[in-house]
Motif scaffolding. Structure first.
Motif, PDB file in Angstrom:
ATOM      1  N   ASP A 439       3.751  46.561  -9.071  1.00 44.47           N
ATOM      2  CA  ASP A 439       2.686  47.554  -8.883  1.00 44.47           C
ATOM      3  C   ASP A 439       2.808  48.646  -9.942  1.00 44.47           C
ATOM      4  O   ASP A 439       1.819  49.030 -10.588  1.00 44.47           O
ATOM      5  CB  ASP A 439       2.808  48.136  -7.472  1.00 44.47           C
ATOM      6  N   ASP A 440       4.017  49.156 -10.134  1.00 51.51           N
ATOM      7  CA  ASP A 440       4.219  50.227 -11.114  1.00 51.51           C
ATOM      8  C   ASP A 440       3.848  49.786 -12.523  1.00 51.51           C
ATOM      9  O   ASP A 440       3.210  50.537 -13.273  1.00 51.51           O
ATOM     10  CB  ASP A 440       5.677  50.684 -11.091  1.00 51.51           C
ATOM     11  N   LEU A 441       4.244  48.573 -12.898  1.00 51.18           N
ATOM     12  CA  LEU A 441       3.902  48.076 -14.234  1.00 51.18           C
ATOM     13  C   LEU A 441       2.398  47.961 -14.418  1.00 51.18           C
ATOM     14  O   LEU A 441       1.863  48.238 -15.494  1.00 51.18           O
ATOM     15  CB  LEU A 441       4.555  46.714 -14.478  1.00 51.18           C
ATOM     16  N   GLY A 442       1.707  47.542 -13.352  1.00 50.66           N
ATOM     17  CA  GLY A 442       0.273  47.306 -13.451  1.00 50.66           C
ATOM     18  C   GLY A 442      -0.579  48.550 -13.320  1.00 50.66           C
ATOM     19  O   GLY A 442      -1.653  48.638 -13.914  1.00 50.66           O
ATOM     20  N   THR A 443      -0.114  49.541 -12.538  1.00 51.50           N
ATOM     21  CA  THR A 443      -0.971  50.676 -12.202  1.00 51.50           C
ATOM     22  C   THR A 443      -0.532  51.990 -12.806  1.00 51.50           C
ATOM     23  O   THR A 443      -1.268  52.957 -12.782  1.00 51.50           O
ATOM     24  CB  THR A 443      -1.028  50.869 -10.672  1.00 51.50           C
ATOM     25  N   SER A 444       0.651  52.061 -13.342  1.00 51.18           N
ATOM     26  CA  SER A 444       1.245  53.339 -13.728  1.00 51.18           C
ATOM     27  C   SER A 444       0.359  54.162 -14.658  1.00 51.18           C
ATOM     28  O   SER A 444       0.145  55.349 -14.424  1.00 51.18           O
ATOM     29  CB  SER A 444       2.606  53.098 -14.378  1.00 51.18           C
ATOM     30  N   SER A 445      -0.150  53.564 -15.706  1.00 46.52           N
ATOM     31  CA  SER A 445      -0.944  54.314 -16.687  1.00 46.52           C
ATOM     32  C   SER A 445      -2.187  54.908 -16.056  1.00 46.52           C
ATOM     33  O   SER A 445      -2.528  56.076 -16.288  1.00 46.52           O
ATOM     34  CB  SER A 445      -1.331  53.402 -17.857  1.00 46.52           C
ATOM     35  N   ASP A 446      -2.904  54.122 -15.248  1.00 48.29           N
ATOM     36  CA  ASP A 446      -4.125  54.611 -14.597  1.00 48.29           C
ATOM     37  C   ASP A 446      -3.812  55.753 -13.640  1.00 48.29           C
ATOM     38  O   ASP A 446      -4.544  56.748 -13.575  1.00 48.29           O
ATOM     39  CB  ASP A 446      -4.815  53.472 -13.834  1.00 48.29           C
ATOM     40  N   GLU A 447      -2.718  55.609 -12.871  1.00 40.49           N
ATOM     41  CA  GLU A 447      -2.385  56.627 -11.890  1.00 40.49           C
ATOM     42  C   GLU A 447      -1.942  57.925 -12.558  1.00 40.49           C
ATOM     43  O   GLU A 447      -2.220  59.017 -12.071  1.00 40.49           O
ATOM     44  CB  GLU A 447      -1.315  56.101 -10.934  1.00 40.49           C
ATOM     45  N   MET A 448      -1.239  57.829 -13.658  1.00 42.12           N
ATOM     46  CA  MET A 448      -0.813  59.034 -14.359  1.00 42.12           C
ATOM     47  C   MET A 448      -1.999  59.779 -14.973  1.00 42.12           C
ATOM     48  O   MET A 448      -2.019  61.004 -15.025  1.00 42.12           O
ATOM     49  CB  MET A 448       0.207  58.673 -15.444  1.00 42.12           C
ATOM     50  N   LYS A 449      -3.015  59.035 -15.411  1.00 44.08           N
ATOM     51  CA  LYS A 449      -4.202  59.674 -15.994  1.00 44.08           C
ATOM     52  C   LYS A 449      -4.924  60.541 -14.969  1.00 44.08           C
ATOM     53  O   LYS A 449      -5.424  61.611 -15.286  1.00 44.08           O
ATOM     54  CB  LYS A 449      -5.163  58.601 -16.533  1.00 44.08           C
ATOM     55  N   ARG A 450      -4.994  60.051 -13.730  1.00 51.34           N
ATOM     56  CA  ARG A 450      -5.727  60.815 -12.718  1.00 51.34           C
ATOM     57  C   ARG A 450      -4.840  61.841 -12.026  1.00 51.34           C
ATOM     58  O   ARG A 450      -5.321  62.671 -11.273  1.00 51.34           O
ATOM     59  CB  ARG A 450      -6.357  59.880 -11.689  1.00 51.34           C
ATOM     60  N   GLY A 451      -3.521  61.765 -12.262  1.00 51.28           N
ATOM     61  CA  GLY A 451      -2.599  62.684 -11.608  1.00 51.28           C
ATOM     62  C   GLY A 451      -2.038  62.071 -10.357  1.00 51.28           C
ATOM     63  O   GLY A 451      -2.722  61.960  -9.342  1.00 51.28           O
ATOM     64  N   ASP A 452      -0.790  61.641 -10.397  1.00 51.43           N
ATOM     65  CA  ASP A 452      -0.180  60.978  -9.239  1.00 51.43           C
ATOM     66  C   ASP A 452       1.326  61.168  -9.325  1.00 51.43           C
ATOM     67  O   ASP A 452       1.856  61.587 -10.358  1.00 51.43           O
ATOM     68  CB  ASP A 452      -0.535  59.484  -9.252  1.00 51.43           C
ATOM     69  N   VAL A 453       2.004  60.852  -8.234  1.00 56.39           N
ATOM     70  CA  VAL A 453       3.459  60.924  -8.239  1.00 56.39           C
ATOM     71  C   VAL A 453       4.009  60.041  -9.352  1.00 56.39           C
ATOM     72  O   VAL A 453       3.496  58.941  -9.595  1.00 56.39           O
ATOM     73  CB  VAL A 453       4.025  60.488  -6.870  1.00 56.39           C
ATOM     74  N   PRO A 454       5.026  60.506 -10.084  1.00 57.35           N
ATOM     75  CA  PRO A 454       5.604  59.665 -11.144  1.00 57.35           C
ATOM     76  C   PRO A 454       6.100  58.339 -10.566  1.00 57.35           C
ATOM     77  O   PRO A 454       6.669  58.294  -9.484  1.00 57.35           O
ATOM     78  CB  PRO A 454       6.771  60.512 -11.673  1.00 57.35           C
ATOM     79  N   LYS A 455       5.875  57.270 -11.309  1.00 59.17           N
ATOM     80  CA  LYS A 455       6.336  55.948 -10.904  1.00 59.17           C
ATOM     81  C   LYS A 455       7.649  55.630 -11.624  1.00 59.17           C
ATOM     82  O   LYS A 455       8.170  56.436 -12.374  1.00 59.17           O
ATOM     83  CB  LYS A 455       5.270  54.898 -11.223  1.00 59.17           C
ATOM     84  N   SER A 456       8.159  54.438 -11.393  1.00 63.80           N
ATOM     85  CA  SER A 456       9.471  54.088 -11.928  1.00 63.80           C
ATOM     86  C   SER A 456       9.529  54.238 -13.446  1.00 63.80           C
ATOM     87  O   SER A 456      10.559  54.640 -14.003  1.00 63.80           O
ATOM     88  CB  SER A 456       9.839  52.654 -11.518  1.00 63.80           C
ATOM     89  N   ILE A 457       8.434  53.925 -14.124  1.00 61.19           N
ATOM     90  CA  ILE A 457       8.413  54.011 -15.586  1.00 61.19           C
ATOM     91  C   ILE A 457       8.620  55.456 -16.045  1.00 61.19           C
ATOM     92  O   ILE A 457       9.462  55.751 -16.897  1.00 61.19           O
ATOM     93  CB  ILE A 457       7.088  53.449 -16.146  1.00 61.19           C
ATOM     94  N   GLN A 458       7.867  56.395 -15.456  1.00 58.80           N
ATOM     95  CA  GLN A 458       7.981  57.798 -15.837  1.00 58.80           C
ATOM     96  C   GLN A 458       9.349  58.375 -15.430  1.00 58.80           C
ATOM     97  O   GLN A 458       9.935  59.175 -16.168  1.00 58.80           O
ATOM     98  CB  GLN A 458       6.859  58.621 -15.201  1.00 58.80           C
ATOM     99  N   CYS A 459       9.846  57.971 -14.269  1.00 62.91           N
ATOM    100  CA  CYS A 459      11.159  58.448 -13.827  1.00 62.91           C
ATOM    101  C   CYS A 459      12.241  58.030 -14.818  1.00 62.91           C
ATOM    102  O   CYS A 459      13.116  58.823 -15.186  1.00 62.91           O
ATOM    103  CB  CYS A 459      11.485  57.903 -12.435  1.00 62.91           C
ATOM    104  N   TYR A 460      12.170  56.774 -15.259  1.00 62.26           N
ATOM    105  CA  TYR A 460      13.188  56.261 -16.188  1.00 62.26           C
ATOM    106  C   TYR A 460      13.039  56.912 -17.560  1.00 62.26           C
ATOM    107  O   TYR A 460      14.054  57.215 -18.220  1.00 62.26           O
ATOM    108  CB  TYR A 460      13.067  54.741 -16.293  1.00 62.26           C
ATOM    109  N   MET A 461      11.815  57.159 -17.993  1.00 63.53           N
ATOM    110  CA  MET A 461      11.591  57.820 -19.276  1.00 63.53           C
ATOM    111  C   MET A 461      12.170  59.226 -19.280  1.00 63.53           C
ATOM    112  O   MET A 461      12.836  59.641 -20.232  1.00 63.53           O
ATOM    113  CB  MET A 461      10.094  57.869 -19.604  1.00 63.53           C
ATOM    114  N   LYS A 462      11.932  59.967 -18.204  1.00 61.47           N
ATOM    115  CA  LYS A 462      12.450  61.341 -18.122  1.00 61.47           C
ATOM    116  C   LYS A 462      13.975  61.343 -18.025  1.00 61.47           C
ATOM    117  O   LYS A 462      14.655  62.178 -18.632  1.00 61.47           O
ATOM    118  CB  LYS A 462      11.849  62.070 -16.915  1.00 61.47           C
ATOM    119  N   GLU A 463      14.499  60.390 -17.278  1.00 60.35           N
ATOM    120  CA  GLU A 463      15.950  60.334 -17.046  1.00 60.35           C
ATOM    121  C   GLU A 463      16.717  59.965 -18.310  1.00 60.35           C
ATOM    122  O   GLU A 463      17.806  60.494 -18.561  1.00 60.35           O
ATOM    123  CB  GLU A 463      16.222  59.308 -15.942  1.00 60.35           C
TER     124      GLU A 463
END
Length: 542
Positions: A439-463
């Protein structure tokens, strides 16, 4: 009174309106087709009985399974595979034969060691260079590699070797039939493909091959079309009569901000429980998934922090007397959920003598607490660590809830099993983890554009400070690990009869739904095509 400013995800409307769904019609119903199918099944049983040589038996088993006919011949296939497993002693030198046998036996739950491939490796521990010319064998090795479990280094080598050489040779293959097989294998490995979609693809491929058995082809087409007619009937009923509660409560009108995805939820249910006799399972799963989708959108997009806290407490108490504190849209949503879950629990009590209302209440409360925690992260601007996120996200993706609904409807409930499942063993945790990560791989970009809780991708990038590309590679590695754990803890150990394949199907449908992006939130492309293939368009027959 201060006006509440609410976010909107601008979800696209569903193309699957009731008028369209009610227009579905299939000619493949009635006794005529049942009798025809029974005759063909008898002929296939004779074919199975008369097939003697081991390689021929393996090919027949593989074809029957890939054509979507396993359910009719599972007893005969099980006996055949048991004999093959008991007799396996000699070391094979043929890549295709060894790989095919390994895959089919592991699918059957047999503990075939990875060392069966050692005879195909050189003294340095690599697969022999001459094998890269054997395209058919490479396909078989590639497919076999997805039956691996964690820690199997030979199987990791098998995957890398076959993937590398198949990718290199794809453009050089001149035979169209073989090229299509390679392309398809590289797109989605057989072990993790959605069974009904794979069957439709393979029917055409097998029919056009020189090895095709016309009886198998005819039965496979008829079976697919007859089951499709069953799916059509179920979806039409869900869209009208059985979903009257959905329309009467005004959910589509009052909750216009959420995703209304009845047909897509039915596809999830179909992926989890494709067998034609599991219609009630698909009905329950579709209803629960519709409610999961609506409530997820309330927490993710629409509700204020104060409203979400009140709603979470209401779910935890499971008390309609506490509705007065909720805004109207939440009252409507809670009553729809309350009535659906209680009716489901009543049917379980009536049919099995088990009162599961407390189990279902706890599952929904746990899900909403997970939603609420993620919502507080978003509203406070907090980005969790990857582990912190994943420890809650496999629950917030509704994995445990859906798997328990599957268990209650596909298995006779046993207290010992139920107590074990409530500890969330691997049969619950790993399929849910795959859903979340896919789900995160498929939806992450769309959800971040509209404003949503960070997904695994964003969490790992920040970490870690890595790029999005590297973060995506890491998440894919986590999915690969979870799939291997599913193979070991579910397929190989099979802790609960009849439930293991359903749990494996959770991984399959999630990989299918998010393979090309957000196939659920934005379902007008691949998901639409797949639904049309599964539910609307039959396979042409003479």
């Amino acid at each position: 009174m201060e006006k509440v400013i609410r976010r909107s995800a601008n979800y696209q409307a569903s193309i699957w309106d009731d008028d369209y769904i009610q227009s579905f019609a299939s000619p493949y119903t009635g006794e005529k087709y049942v009798r025809e199918a029974e005759k063909l099944k008898d002929q296939v049983k004779i074919l199975i009985h008369e097939t003697e040589y081991e390689l021929d038996q393996l090919h027949l088993i593989d074809n029957v399974m890939r054509l979507g006919l396993y359910g009719h011949f599972k007893d005969q296939i099980a006996k055949m595979l048991d004999k093959i497993y008991e007799a396996q002693e000699r070391k094979e030198k043929d890549l295709h034969f060894t790989s095919l046998k390994f895959r089919l036996l592991r699918q059957h739950g047999c503990h075939v060691p990875q060392e069966v491939f050692c005879s195909l490796m050189d003294e340095e521990g690599s697969f022999k260079a001459c094998l890269c010319e054997d395209v058919r064998g490479l396909i078989s090795l590639y497919e076999a590699s997805y039956l691996s479990v964690e820690g199997e280094s030979i199987m990791d080598l098998a995957k890398d070797f076959s993937l590398t050489h198949l990718t290199r040779r794809l453009d050089q293959i001149t035979e169209s039939h073989l090229k299509e097989q390679v392309r398809h294998a590289l797109e989605v490995p057989l072990h993790w493909s959605l069974q009904k979609l794979e069957a439709k693809w393979f029917i055409q491929v097998y029919e056009n091959s020189s090895e095709a058995n016309l009886t198998l082809v005819e039965l496979a087409k008829l079976e697919y079309n007859m089951v499709q007619a069953t799916y059509q009937k179920e979806l039409k009923r869900l869209s009208s009569y059985n979903f009257i509660w959905y329309k009467e409560t005004g959910l589509p009108e009052k909750l216009g901000f959420v995703r209304h995805r009845l047909a897509e939820c039915f596809m999830w249910a179909l992926g989890l429980a494709p067998e034609p006799h599991l219609g009630y399972v698909r009905e329950i799963l579709t209803k629960m998934l519709v409610m999961v989708t609506i409530i997820d959108d309330i927490y993710d997009v629409y509700g204020t922090s104060e409203e979400l806290q009140l709603f979470t407490h209401t779910i935890e108490r499971w008390d309609i007397n506490s509705l007065d504190s909720l805004p109207e849209y939440m009252k409507i949503c809670f009553l729809a959920l309350f009535n659906s879950v209680n009716k489901f629990a009543y049917h379980i009590l009536r049919d099995q003598g088990f009162n599961v209302i407390s189990n279902l209440r706890n599952l929904w409360a746990e899900l909403c607490r997970a939603y609420y925690l993620e919502a507080t992260w978003f509203h406070s601007g907090y980005v969790p660590t990857t582990d912190e996120y994943l420890n809650i996200a496999w629950i917030s993706v509704a994995g445990p809830l859906i798997l328990f609904c599957c268990y209650f409807t596909t298995n006779p409930i046993k207290m010992k099993e139920l107590n074990s499942l409530e500890q969330y063993p691997g049969i619950i945790r790993w399929p849910a983890t795959v859903v979340r990560l896919a789900d995160d791989l498929g939806t992450s970009s769309d959800e971040m554009k509209r404003g949503d809780v960070p997904k695994s991708i964003q969490c790992y990038m920040k970490e870690t400070g890595c790029s999005e590309e590297d973060a995506r590679k890491h998440i894919k590695q986590l999915i690969d690990t979870a799939l291997k754990l599913m193979n070991k803890e579910i397929l190989m150990e099979n802790p609960i009869n009849n439930f293991g394949q359903t749990a494996m199907n959770v991984g399959r449908i999630s990989l299918c739904m998010y393979q090309h992006g957000d196939g659920f939130g934005l379902p007008h492309f691949e998901t639409k095509k797949n639904l049309v293939s599964l539910v609307v368009q039959p396979i042409p027959m003479p």
